[in-house]
Every structure is written in C-alpha cells, then in structure tokens.
Write a protein that holds these residues in place. Structure first.
Motif, mmCIF file in Angstrom:
data_model
loop_
_atom_site.group_PDB
_atom_site.id
_atom_site.type_symbol
_atom_site.label_atom_id
_atom_site.label_comp_id
_atom_site.label_asym_id
_atom_site.label_seq_id
_atom_site.Cartn_x
_atom_site.Cartn_y
_atom_site.Cartn_z
ATOM 1 N N THR A 222 0.796 -1.229 0.000
ATOM 2 C CA THR A 222 0.000 0.000 0.000
ATOM 3 C C THR A 222 0.830 1.281 0.000
ATOM 4 O O THR A 222 0.278 2.361 -0.229
ATOM 5 C CB THR A 222 -0.924 0.023 1.231
ATOM 6 N N THR A 223 2.136 1.186 0.250
ATOM 7 C CA THR A 223 2.939 2.385 0.463
ATOM 8 C C THR A 223 4.038 2.504 -0.601
ATOM 9 O O THR A 223 4.618 1.506 -1.022
ATOM 10 C CB THR A 223 3.588 2.354 1.864
ATOM 11 N N TYR A 224 4.290 3.723 -1.021
ATOM 12 C CA TYR A 224 5.362 4.038 -1.964
ATOM 13 C C TYR A 224 6.295 5.054 -1.320
ATOM 14 O O TYR A 224 5.870 5.826 -0.447
ATOM 15 C CB TYR A 224 4.794 4.591 -3.269
ATOM 16 N N PRO A 225 7.577 5.103 -1.742
ATOM 17 C CA PRO A 225 8.226 4.243 -2.734
ATOM 18 C C PRO A 225 8.491 2.851 -2.166
ATOM 19 O O PRO A 225 8.543 2.659 -0.953
ATOM 20 C CB PRO A 225 9.534 4.981 -3.029
ATOM 21 N N ARG A 226 8.683 1.912 -3.074
ATOM 22 C CA ARG A 226 8.982 0.549 -2.666
ATOM 23 C C ARG A 226 9.915 -0.078 -3.682
ATOM 24 O O ARG A 226 9.982 0.350 -4.837
ATOM 25 C CB ARG A 226 7.703 -0.272 -2.541
ATOM 26 N N VAL A 227 10.637 -1.101 -3.244
ATOM 27 C CA VAL A 227 11.603 -1.761 -4.112
ATOM 28 C C VAL A 227 11.359 -3.272 -4.065
ATOM 29 O O VAL A 227 11.148 -3.847 -2.999
ATOM 30 C CB VAL A 227 13.060 -1.424 -3.710
ATOM 31 N N LYS A 228 11.343 -3.882 -5.235
ATOM 32 C CA LYS A 228 11.170 -5.326 -5.369
ATOM 33 C C LYS A 228 12.507 -5.940 -5.735
ATOM 34 O O LYS A 228 13.101 -5.587 -6.757
ATOM 35 C CB LYS A 228 10.120 -5.637 -6.436
ATOM 36 N N ILE A 229 12.985 -6.867 -4.914
ATOM 37 C CA ILE A 229 14.305 -7.478 -5.089
ATOM 38 C C ILE A 229 14.123 -8.953 -5.440
ATOM 39 O O ILE A 229 13.486 -9.699 -4.702
ATOM 40 C CB ILE A 229 15.153 -7.335 -3.806
ATOM 41 N N ILE A 230 14.688 -9.358 -6.573
ATOM 42 C CA ILE A 230 14.643 -10.756 -7.020
ATOM 43 C C ILE A 230 16.081 -11.194 -7.286
ATOM 44 O O ILE A 230 16.745 -10.646 -8.172
ATOM 45 C CB ILE A 230 13.795 -10.916 -8.293
ATOM 46 N N THR A 231 16.568 -12.151 -6.524
ATOM 47 C CA THR A 231 17.961 -12.571 -6.656
ATOM 48 C C THR A 231 18.054 -14.098 -6.741
ATOM 49 O O THR A 231 17.272 -14.815 -6.122
ATOM 50 C CB THR A 231 18.808 -12.089 -5.462
ATOM 51 N N THR A 232 19.038 -14.554 -7.506
ATOM 52 C CA THR A 232 19.314 -15.985 -7.644
ATOM 53 C C THR A 232 20.815 -16.192 -7.541
ATOM 54 O O THR A 232 21.584 -15.551 -8.262
ATOM 55 C CB THR A 232 18.812 -16.521 -8.994
ATOM 56 N N LEU A 233 21.243 -17.094 -6.645
ATOM 57 C CA LEU A 233 22.664 -17.373 -6.431
ATOM 58 C C LEU A 233 22.905 -18.871 -6.465
ATOM 59 O O LEU A 233 22.104 -19.654 -5.949
ATOM 60 C CB LEU A 233 23.123 -16.835 -5.069
ATOM 61 N N LEU A 234 24.020 -19.252 -7.087
ATOM 62 C CA LEU A 234 24.470 -20.641 -6.969
ATOM 63 C C LEU A 234 25.148 -20.846 -5.626
ATOM 64 O O LEU A 234 24.817 -21.758 -4.877
ATOM 65 C CB LEU A 234 25.429 -20.996 -8.113
ATOM 66 N N SER A 235 26.109 -19.984 -5.303
ATOM 67 C CA SER A 235 26.811 -20.065 -4.028
ATOM 68 C C SER A 235 27.184 -18.656 -3.590
ATOM 69 O O SER A 235 27.874 -17.945 -4.317
ATOM 70 C CB SER A 235 28.072 -20.932 -4.150
ATOM 71 N N GLY A 236 26.721 -18.267 -2.423
ATOM 72 C CA GLY A 236 27.047 -16.944 -1.918
ATOM 73 C C GLY A 236 26.032 -16.482 -0.890
ATOM 74 O O GLY A 236 25.019 -17.141 -0.631
ATOM 75 N N ASP A 237 26.305 -15.329 -0.304
ATOM 76 C CA ASP A 237 25.457 -14.759 0.731
ATOM 77 C C ASP A 237 24.726 -13.535 0.198
ATOM 78 O O ASP A 237 25.234 -12.823 -0.674
ATOM 79 C CB ASP A 237 26.282 -14.349 1.956
ATOM 80 N N ILE A 238 23.553 -13.280 0.760
ATOM 81 C CA ILE A 238 22.824 -12.043 0.467
ATOM 82 C C ILE A 238 22.559 -11.312 1.776
ATOM 83 O O ILE A 238 22.235 -11.944 2.792
ATOM 84 C CB ILE A 238 21.504 -12.315 -0.279
ATOM 85 N N GLU A 239 22.719 -10.019 1.760
ATOM 86 C CA GLU A 239 22.430 -9.178 2.917
ATOM 87 C C GLU A 239 21.608 -7.980 2.460
ATOM 88 O O GLU A 239 22.028 -7.209 1.604
ATOM 89 C CB GLU A 239 23.711 -8.712 3.597
ATOM 90 N N VAL A 240 20.414 -7.844 3.041
ATOM 91 C CA VAL A 240 19.549 -6.696 2.786
ATOM 92 C C VAL A 240 19.329 -6.010 4.123
ATOM 93 O O VAL A 240 18.774 -6.615 5.045
ATOM 94 C CB VAL A 240 18.208 -7.122 2.166
ATOM 95 N N LYS A 241 19.761 -4.768 4.234
ATOM 96 C CA LYS A 241 19.628 -4.086 5.521
ATOM 97 C C LYS A 241 19.344 -2.596 5.324
ATOM 98 O O LYS A 241 19.566 -2.037 4.249
ATOM 99 C CB LYS A 241 20.877 -4.270 6.376
ATOM 100 N N ARG A 242 18.839 -1.992 6.389
ATOM 101 C CA ARG A 242 18.512 -0.571 6.375
ATOM 102 C C ARG A 242 19.766 0.270 6.548
ATOM 103 O O ARG A 242 20.733 -0.155 7.161
ATOM 104 C CB ARG A 242 17.520 -0.249 7.495
ATOM 105 N N ILE A 243 19.701 1.472 5.987
ATOM 106 C CA ILE A 243 20.832 2.386 6.142
ATOM 107 C C ILE A 243 20.300 3.805 6.334
ATOM 108 O O ILE A 243 19.228 4.147 5.857
ATOM 109 C CB ILE A 243 21.748 2.328 4.900
#
Length: 243
Positions: A222-243
């Motif tokens: 319901t709220t903007y702005p917004r971001v849609k994240i689509i990720t695919t990894l074979l081997s590795g880490d993902i970090e999504v955090k606030r700043i």
C-alpha cells in the motif's frame, strides 16, 4: 550475423548442443564436465583469497583449466563449428547480395513507430569482478543483471527512487550480494540459493541448501516508494539491511 538467423535455426542449434551435453554425461562418464567443475572450484577459492599468492595461483590455474575443459566438451565444439559455418555462410551471402536502397515518398505510408527514450543501465553484465553503485548521488534505473564471479553492492541511499515500484533483479553464480535500503522505503525480497546464507532485514538464515526465501515489509502493498528485489545465487550470501 545472428539477426539473419531464424528462431527455428537457433533453437535447433541449442537442442543439438544440449543433446551432445547429455551424451557426454551419459556415455563418457561426465567427460570434461567434472574437470570444469573442479576448475570452477579453484577459481572460487582463489578469488576469495586473491590477496594471497597461493590464492592468485589457484585462481589462474582454475581459469586456464576451465577454458581447456570447456573447449574440449562435445557440445562446445559443436557450437564453435556451427558458429564458424554460419559466419562463412552469412559472409558469402553478404558478398553476393548488393545493397538496395528504396526511395520513400513522404506521406505515402503513415509511420507506426513510437517515440522511445533509451535509458543507460546502472550496471553492465560482467562475468568476473565486483560491482557497486556510485558513492555519490546517481539517477535511478531498474537493475537487471547476471554474472559469474564477484560481489554486487547496491546502495539506494544515494539515489531517488520512483513513486511506484523500483526493481532489482540479479542472477549470479558465485559471490555475495549486499543491498542497502533507506528506512522510508518498503521492501519485497524473493531470493533463491543453492548454497549460502541470507540476512534480510534482521532475519537470518545461516545454512541455505537449495532454498527459496520470500519476505516483504508490512506496508509494501500500500505504500510508496517501494523496491522489489529478485535474486538468484548458486553459491554466496545475500544481505539486505537498512541504512
């Protein structure tokens, strides 16, 4: 050259390549595939320890081994031969066919072409090496990239997101993904990984094994702005955090 080929021709080339790939696995005990996987492992270990001498040695030995392994695969040999034949055929046709210019009369046909604006992407497709957004202010464009080895760092605090939905799509083999999101932005994350870890807005997954994770913030729908994240990894880490 490829713009002259029909879709059916390209499909047949790819189908034959896949069949040869399966034949190599089934009747030649994997052929050079296991050598290629071992070389890829050396590349990964060497890349992670590239600042050490033995890491550099592992990396370049892996690169050389991977090149030789890939070039010795039946499917790759077929694709190379097919490419050479198509190039010769296309070059021969271009010599025989003379360029014809047909004059156009103004007003004879109405143009149906729409006015388009070409946008510059934030990232190019790089197989090797790290990529990160600029440390100064930059203009936002949706991200849609793929790569092989290296880290990807995206900091959204240095840009102004659109009033609708911004999209980040990353398909990657080996490496880490870091995405920094401002506090006032709503987030949706859809992450798939074969091996690795995930740290998404305080949610931690320490051992991912062929898993898919989906999260979204409470006000995402319901709220903007917004971001849609689509990720695919074979081997590795993902970090999504606030700043």
């Amino acid at each position: 050259m490829f713009h002259r080929l029909s879709t059916d021709t390209l499909n047949w080339i790819m189908i034959v390549g896949v069949i040869l790939f399966i034949v190599e696995i089934a009747f030649f005990h994997g052929g050079m595939i296991f050598s290629a996987l071992f070389s890829a492992l050396l590349i990964y270990i060497g890349w992670k320890n590239f600042f050490r001498l033995w890491g550099k040695c592992f990396f370049w030995i892996g690169v050389i081994g991977l090149i030789f392994s890939v070039l010795n695969m039946l499917a790759v040999r077929f694709l190379l031969i097919a490419g050479i034949i198509l190039f010769i055929r296309d070059y021969s046709k271009s010599k025989k066919e003379s360029e014809r210019i047909t004059p156009s009369i103004s007003g004879q046909h109405e143009s149906t072409t729409e006015a388009l604006i070409q946008l510059e992407p934030l990232f190019d497709h790089h197989a090797f090496g790290d990529q990160k957004t600029a440390e100064h202010a930059y203009y936002w464009n949706d991200i849609n990239i793929h790569g092989a080895f290296g880290d990807r760092v995206i900091d959204l605090s240095n840009t102004v997101l659109p009033d609708d939905t911004a999209v980040i799509s990353i398909r990657h083999l080996v490496g880490n993904i870091e995405i920094y999101i401002p506090y006032e932005v709503e987030v949706s994350v859809h992450h798939s990984s074969i091996f690795g870890r995930a740290h998404i807005l305080g949610e931690h997954h320490w051992h991912l094994m062929n898993q898919t994770l989906s999260y979204k913030t409470e006000g995402y729908d319901t709220t903007y702005p917004r971001v849609k994240i689509i990720t695919t990894l074979l081997s590795g880490d993902i970090e999504v955090k606030r700043i």
